[in-house]
Design an enzyme around this catalytic site. Structure first.
Site, PDB file in Angstrom:
ATOM      1  N   CYS A 192     106.036   8.178 -66.518  1.00 35.29           N
ATOM      2  CA  CYS A 192     104.658   8.434 -66.938  1.00 35.29           C
ATOM      3  C   CYS A 192     104.408   9.922 -66.693  1.00 35.29           C
ATOM      4  CB  CYS A 192     103.711   7.576 -66.105  1.00 35.29           C
ATOM      5  SG  CYS A 192     101.967   7.910 -66.410  1.00 35.29           S
ATOM      6  N   ASN A 193     104.113  10.634 -67.757  1.00 34.84           N
ATOM      7  CA  ASN A 193     103.872  12.079 -67.605  1.00 34.84           C
ATOM      8  C   ASN A 193     102.632  12.353 -66.769  1.00 34.84           C
ATOM      9  OD1 ASN A 193     105.608  13.964 -69.628  1.00 34.84           O
ATOM     10  ND2 ASN A 193     105.492  11.870 -70.362  1.00 34.84           N
ATOM     11  N   THR A 194     101.620  11.479 -66.899  1.00 37.49           N
ATOM     12  CA  THR A 194     100.373  11.704 -66.164  1.00 37.49           C
ATOM     13  C   THR A 194     100.634  11.596 -64.658  1.00 37.49           C
ATOM     14  OG1 THR A 194      99.234  10.719 -68.041  1.00 37.49           O
ATOM     15  CG2 THR A 194      97.965  10.977 -66.021  1.00 37.49           C
ATOM     16  N   GLU A 254      99.315   0.673 -76.781  1.00 34.96           N
ATOM     17  CA  GLU A 254      99.184  -0.566 -75.990  1.00 34.96           C
ATOM     18  C   GLU A 254      98.667  -1.711 -76.872  1.00 34.96           C
ATOM     19  OE1 GLU A 254      99.850  -1.136 -72.542  1.00 34.96           O
ATOM     20  OE2 GLU A 254     100.840   0.806 -72.587  1.00 34.96           O
ATOM     21  N   TYR A 283      96.031   5.749 -67.541  1.00 35.27           N
ATOM     22  CA  TYR A 283      95.854   6.661 -66.403  1.00 35.27           C
ATOM     23  C   TYR A 283      95.286   8.010 -66.866  1.00 35.27           C
ATOM     24  CZ  TYR A 283      98.903   3.842 -63.272  1.00 35.27           C
ATOM     25  OH  TYR A 283      99.465   2.875 -62.486  1.00 35.27           O
ATOM     26  N   GLY A 284      95.530   8.330 -68.125  1.00 39.13           N
ATOM     27  CA  GLY A 284      95.295   9.693 -68.608  1.00 39.13           C
ATOM     28  C   GLY A 284      93.859  10.151 -68.616  1.00 39.13           C
ATOM     29  N   ASP A 297     105.456   2.974 -65.185  1.00 36.44           N
ATOM     30  CA  ASP A 297     104.533   3.657 -66.100  1.00 36.44           C
ATOM     31  C   ASP A 297     103.176   2.961 -65.981  1.00 36.44           C
ATOM     32  OD1 ASP A 297     103.531   5.293 -68.212  1.00 36.44           O
ATOM     33  OD2 ASP A 297     103.895   3.703 -69.653  1.00 36.44           O
ATOM     34  N   SER A 298     102.163   3.587 -66.558  1.00 34.42           N
ATOM     35  CA  SER A 298     100.847   2.952 -66.581  1.00 34.42           C
ATOM     36  C   SER A 298     100.863   1.708 -67.473  1.00 34.42           C
ATOM     37  CB  SER A 298      99.810   3.939 -67.108  1.00 34.42           C
ATOM     38  OG  SER A 298     100.193   4.376 -68.396  1.00 34.42           O
ATOM     39  N   CYS A 303     103.977  12.491 -73.208  1.00 37.45           N
ATOM     40  CA  CYS A 303     103.491  11.181 -72.750  1.00 37.45           C
ATOM     41  C   CYS A 303     104.528  10.185 -73.224  1.00 37.45           C
ATOM     42  CB  CYS A 303     102.122  10.883 -73.375  1.00 37.45           C
ATOM     43  SG  CYS A 303     101.571   9.180 -73.074  1.00 37.45           S
ATOM     44  N   THR A 304     104.906   9.269 -72.348  1.00 40.33           N
ATOM     45  CA  THR A 304     106.025   8.380 -72.693  1.00 40.33           C
ATOM     46  C   THR A 304     105.646   7.337 -73.740  1.00 40.33           C
ATOM     47  OG1 THR A 304     105.482   7.043 -70.748  1.00 40.33           O
ATOM     48  CG2 THR A 304     107.194   8.710 -70.497  1.00 40.33           C
ATOM     49  N   HIS A 305     104.353   7.224 -74.055  1.00 42.23           N
ATOM     50  CA  HIS A 305     103.950   6.334 -75.152  1.00 42.23           C
ATOM     51  C   HIS A 305     104.248   6.974 -76.519  1.00 42.23           C
ATOM     52  CE1 HIS A 305     101.668   4.219 -72.042  1.00 42.23           C
ATOM     53  NE2 HIS A 305     101.345   3.295 -72.904  1.00 42.23           N
TER      54      HIS A 305
END
Ligand code: DGL
Length: 271
Positions: free
Chosen positions: A78-80, A157, A47-48, A15-16, A189-191
C-alpha cells in the site's frame, strides 16, 4: 524458530483492500516457491483520505496481525501506508519490511530519459511528497508532477475496472498532468495497475507506467536472498488470503490477476 523454519515461513503482504493483490501477483511471479499471508483491510478501506495518525495506527495493527502468524518479512503493499507509516513499522517489527516508495522511485529514475516524472496516487500519498523526496534524493534535477486520484480506489474496490464512468473520471484526473512532457509515470497506488487499460486509453501509449509492485518484488527478492531467507526451490507454496470484511468483488478481481483461482478469503479481525 530455526533458520530452516524461517525460510519456510510465509511472507506477509498487506494493503488497505484489494489493490495489494497486484503486488502479490508480482511477487508470486518472481518467487514461486514462497508462501504468502495476504491481508486486505477491506473493513477500513480507503486509507488515502485518512489522517497520517490513523494510517499509522491501521498499518501497525495490520503488521501485528501478520507477526502473530510468524511471517518472515512484510511487504507493505500500500503506497499510502508506505508513505506515512514505514518508519513506525520498521521500528515496531523485527522482520524485514519492504515498502513501495523507494523501489518505485528508483525504478522510475532508472527508466526516465529526460528527468520528467509524473506520479498519481491517493490524496495522502501525494500530500506526503514521499515520492518526490525519494526521486530527488536519487536524481536532484528531476521535474516531478503529481496528481491525486481519490476516486480510483473506490472504483477498483467496487470492481469498476473498465466502465464509461471510470474512463470519464480518469480523463478528468489525468488531464491535469502535462502528459506530453512526461517520460515516465509512477502508478503510486497498488490499486492503479488494475486501471491500466483505462489509463493507457487516455495517456500516450508510449508513456512507460511504473508498477510499484513489480519494483517492490525485485527489492524483496534481494532482501530475502541477502538474509538467506529464501524458501528452498522444492518448497510447495501455500497462500492464505485474509480480509477484514466481506468483499464480493474479490473473486472477480483475483480472476483478472491470477491464472489459477486464489484460496477463498477468510474474514479476520486485526484490532
Ligand atoms: N492500495 C493503496 C495504496 O497503494 C490504496 C490506498 C487507499 O486505501 O486509499 O495507496
Amino acid at each position: 524458530m530455526s533458520r530452516d523454519d524461517r525460510r519456510l515461513a510465509p511472507i506477509g503482504v498487506f494493503d488497505s483492500g484489494l489493490g495489494g493483490l497486484t503486488v502479490l501477483r508480482a511477487i508470486r511471479a518472481l518467487l514461486p516457491h514462497e508462501s504468502f499471508l495476504y491481508l486486505g483491510d477491506t473493513a477500513r478501506v480507503p486509507y488515502g483520505n485518512k489522517s497520517a495518525a490513523t494510517v499509522v495506527r491501521y498499518s501497525l495493527e495490520n503488521a501485528a496481525f501478520l507477526m502473530r502468524h510468524h511471517v518472515k518479512a512484510i511487504v507493505v503493499a500500500c503506497n499510502t501506508s508506505s508513505a506515512l507509516a514505514l518508519k513506525d513499522l520498521t521500528q515496531a517489527v523485527a522482520v524485514p519490511i519492504i515498502g513501495m516508495i523507494a523501489p518505485g522511485a528508483a525504478r522510475a529514475v532508472a527508466m526516465s530519459r529526460h528527468q520528467r516524472i509524473g506520479i498519481i496516487g491517493t490524496t495522502a500519498t501525494i500530500a506526503s511528497r514521499a515520492y518526490e523526496h525519494a526521486i530527488h534524493a536519487l536524481a536532484p534535477g528531476t521535474t516531478v508532477d503529481s496528481v491525486a486520484c481519490p476516486l480510483f480506489v473506490p472504483l477498483v474496490e467496487e470492481g469498476w475496472l473498465d466502465t464509461p464512468a471510470t474512463t470519464m473520471i480518469a480523463g478528468q484526473y489525468l488531464e491535469a498532468l502535462p502528459s506530453r512532457d512526461l517520460d515516465t509515470l509512477i502508478l503510486g497506488c497498488t490499486h492503479y495497475p488494475l486501471l491500466q487499460q483505462v489509463i493507457h486509453r487516455i495517456l500516450p501509449r508510449s508513456l512507460p507506467l511504473i508498477d510499484t509492485g513489480e519494483a517492490a518484488a525485485a527489492e524483496l527478492h534481494q532482501v530475502l536472498a541477502s538474509a538467506d531467507l529464501l524458501a528452498p526451490p522444492a518448497t510447495l507454496a501455500r497462500d492464505r488470503i485474509c480480509v477484514t470484511d466481506a468483499t464480493p468483488h474479490l473473486p472477480r478481481i483475483a480472476e483478472q490477476l491470477f491464472a489459477a483461482p486464489l484460496s477463498p478469503a477468510e474474514i479476520v479481525s486485526v484490532d
